[in-house]
Write an enzyme that holds these catalytic residues in place. Structure first.
Site, PDB file in Angstrom:
ATOM      1  N   TYR A  18     -23.229  -9.196 -34.087  1.00 22.59           N
ATOM      2  CA  TYR A  18     -22.100  -9.580 -34.920  1.00 22.59           C
ATOM      3  C   TYR A  18     -21.536 -10.931 -34.479  1.00 22.59           C
ATOM      4  CZ  TYR A  18     -19.434  -7.594 -30.987  1.00 22.59           C
ATOM      5  OH  TYR A  18     -18.943  -7.299 -29.734  1.00 22.59           O
TER       6      TYR A  18
ATOM      7  N   ARG B 252     -26.240  -3.639 -31.540  1.00 23.85           N
ATOM      8  CA  ARG B 252     -25.364  -4.222 -32.543  1.00 23.85           C
ATOM      9  C   ARG B 252     -25.354  -5.741 -32.404  1.00 23.85           C
ATOM     10  NH1 ARG B 252     -21.643  -3.350 -36.171  1.00 23.85           N
ATOM     11  NH2 ARG B 252     -19.808  -4.700 -36.269  1.00 23.85           N
TER      12      ARG B 252
ATOM     13  N   GLU C 250     -22.696 -12.325 -30.830  1.00 25.30           N
ATOM     14  CA  GLU C 250     -22.638 -11.368 -29.731  1.00 25.30           C
ATOM     15  C   GLU C 250     -23.614 -10.231 -30.011  1.00 25.30           C
ATOM     16  OE1 GLU C 250     -19.488  -8.613 -27.184  1.00 25.30           O
ATOM     17  OE2 GLU C 250     -18.832 -10.411 -28.255  1.00 25.30           O
TER      18      GLU C 250
ATOM     19  N   ASP D  55     -18.424 -13.009 -33.193  1.00 20.35           N
ATOM     20  CA  ASP D  55     -17.175 -12.811 -32.469  1.00 20.35           C
ATOM     21  C   ASP D  55     -16.568 -14.178 -32.186  1.00 20.35           C
ATOM     22  OD1 ASP D  55     -15.066 -11.896 -30.938  1.00 20.35           O
ATOM     23  OD2 ASP D  55     -16.258 -11.542 -29.157  1.00 20.35           O
TER      24      ASP D  55
ATOM     25  N   GLU E 231     -23.019  -6.316 -23.208  1.00 23.73           N
ATOM     26  CA  GLU E 231     -22.615  -7.142 -24.337  1.00 23.73           C
ATOM     27  C   GLU E 231     -22.767  -8.612 -23.936  1.00 23.73           C
ATOM     28  OE1 GLU E 231     -18.583  -6.026 -25.427  1.00 23.73           O
ATOM     29  OE2 GLU E 231     -18.973  -4.056 -24.555  1.00 23.73           O
TER      30      GLU E 231
ATOM     31  N   TRP F 260     -20.441   3.519 -33.099  1.00 20.69           N
ATOM     32  CA  TRP F 260     -21.133   3.897 -31.880  1.00 20.69           C
ATOM     33  C   TRP F 260     -21.175   5.416 -31.713  1.00 20.69           C
ATOM     34  CZ3 TRP F 260     -24.082   0.597 -29.412  1.00 20.69           C
ATOM     35  CH2 TRP F 260     -23.805  -0.767 -29.453  1.00 20.69           C
TER      36      TRP F 260
END
Length: 469
Positions: free
Chosen positions: A67, A65, A74, A69, A8, A434
């Site tokens: 998005y 993914r 992220e 944050d 991440e 997920w």
């Protein structure tokens, strides 16, 4: 690796000129462009939790993914089973963001920065690693102590380097004894780690995040969530970070870790190694002895070579690269230009500092520190480096444009990517997580095994549902 891995990455954003004016922040604009214009994925239609309302992010065609944050973008890479996939799909996040800036015509004024500190505010943002592990493993204090020793010392080759240090007054820790000014250090995260193991992420950053959230069958698996790592510009450094950690976890699961490397204080040692700034720090062990961080890494390497050498081609590549890197750190660090970020950054900044007659406290060096992490190949200082042949070829091979739009073929990310592509074709209510997929008026499809692609299950579920017929 025989385990599933994901990274991440939280990106900083620098904006200048006319692009600094407008109603929306650029991270949100880029996110909206990628989902709505570039069709790189599908946006969430539901709340994921109270901080993630509908439209805040979504899953991508590559199974990962993207998005927002806390104001920054992220990117979470999809589940990967090989070191090369782990690196390629991590880089896919950089490539997606940069492609959006270029398509929007703002790549000269807006930059995404793949680093972990804001020199101006003192804030930090993370690069979190996720490793699937066997649930049956029982973490004893000695196992955890040994793992913490590895994680504290691996910054010798995973550290991204930084100019200066964080103020201890901003965090819950005491200054180190006899601490002086730190001109340059190995790791960007070291000053911000205040605990060895802790459950919460934001306000008490630990080396290991202890929350038990496997995102898989909890009876079989656990997820090791690491907060200590830096974001790496060098694909070779990312490969070492993922590969060596995966091997040490295999040693841990097989009960063959070294038993005499436990640090007296892993958090303090993390800072000491980083602040020393050359890779030759000496730290104190639990039994009262002192050893160099390099010597501790050499012992982990020796155990891995003895226990794991010859198992498969990938393992042998990791072992050979690990050995080469430790030897170069000890004897000829310049061989690691383009391969180890802190070595590369320090060389660039030292060269510039000496040519301009600057001190390490000059703000100019902090600016260059940031530019090292600019993901734009036309502007980022990392891309100006000429790496040794083997490292350079590896770095180039890992930049795979297909990874932006195609998932790994051997994990459940494959099925998730398929679902994303099918949901793009039909405007229907869906929920993607997920570990599950669901579509309005169809059975819920659990995906508890990250090693399973679920491709057949999804085709059967989606193509036979009333909405798709």
């Amino acid at each position: 690796m025989n385990r599933v891995v994901g990274i991440e990455t939280e990106y900083g954003c620098l904006v200048s000129g006319e692009a600094a004016h407008g109603p929306d922040a650029w991270p949100a604009r880029v996110k909206n462009y990628l989902f709505k214009k570039a069709k790189a994925g599908v946006i969430d239609l539901h709340y994921r939790d109270y901080e993630e309302p509908p439209g805040n992010g979504g899953f991508l065609l590559n199974g990962g993914r993207l998005y927002i944050d806390m104001g920054h973008l992220e990117y979470s890479s999809p589940e990967c089973r090989t070191v090369e996939d782990s690196v390629a799909f991590d880089l896919a996040g950089d490539q997606l963001l940069q492609s959006a800036l270029e398509a929007l015509g703002v790549s000269e004024e807006v930059s995404f920065i793949k680093n972990n500190v804001d020199h101006h505010t003192g804030a930090t943002f993370g690069c979190h690693e996720n490793y699937l592990m066997k649930r049956e493993l029982q973490f004893s204090p000695r196992l955890l102590g040994t793992l913490l020793s590895f994680l504290a010392t691996r910054q010798l080759f995973t550290g991204a380097g930084r100019v200066g240090q964080a103020s201890p007054l901003a965090f819950d820790f005491e200054p180190m004894p006899n601490a002086g000014t730190v001109p340059f250090q190995l790791s960007q995260r070291a000053d911000h780690i205040v605990n060895d193991i802790y459950q919460w992420v934001q306000f008490n950053r630990a080396i290991i995040n202890a929350r038990d959230e496997p995102l898989a069958d909890y009876r079989k698996y656990r997820r090791l969530h690491l907060l200590i790592g830096d974001s790496n510009m060098s694909p070779f450094a990312t490969a070492l970070k993922i590969g060596t950690t995966a091997l040490v976890l295999t040693l841990l699961e097989e009960g063959s870790l070294p038993d005499d490397v436990i640090l007296l204080d892993a958090v303090l040692a993390t800072r000491q190694i980083s602040h020393e700034g050359t890779g030759h720090a000496v730290v104190q062990l639990e039994d009262g002895r002192t050893r160099s961080a390099l010597d501790i890494q050499q012992e982990f390497l020796a155990h891995a070579q003895y226990e794991l050498g010859g198992r498969d081609e990938e393992t042998d590549w990791i072992l050979e690269s690990w050995a080469f890197t430790l030897d170069a750190l000890a004897n000829k660090p310049e061989l690691l230009l383009g391969g180890v970020d802190w070595v590369s950054k320090k060389w660039l900044l030292e060269t510039f500092r000496e040519s301009e007659g600057l001190t390490w406290q000059d703000p100019w060096l902090q600016s260059l520190d940031l530019e090292y992490h600019n993901i734009n190949p036309a502007r980022g200082l990392f891309f100006a480096l000429t790496a040794a042949k083997g490292i350079g070829e590896f770095n180039q091979r890992m930049r795979q444009p297909a990874a932006m739009l195609q998932p790994p073929a051997d994990t459940r990310a494959c099925g998730r990517g398929l679902a994303v592509s099918m949901f793009q074709e039909r405007k229907l209510p869906y929920v993607i997580n997920w570990d599950s997929i669901s579509l309005d008026n169809t059975p819920y499809l659990p995906m508890p095994d990250p090693f399973e692609t679920y491709e057949g299950h999804l085709r059967n579920l989606l193509e036979t549902s009333p909405e798709f017929t």
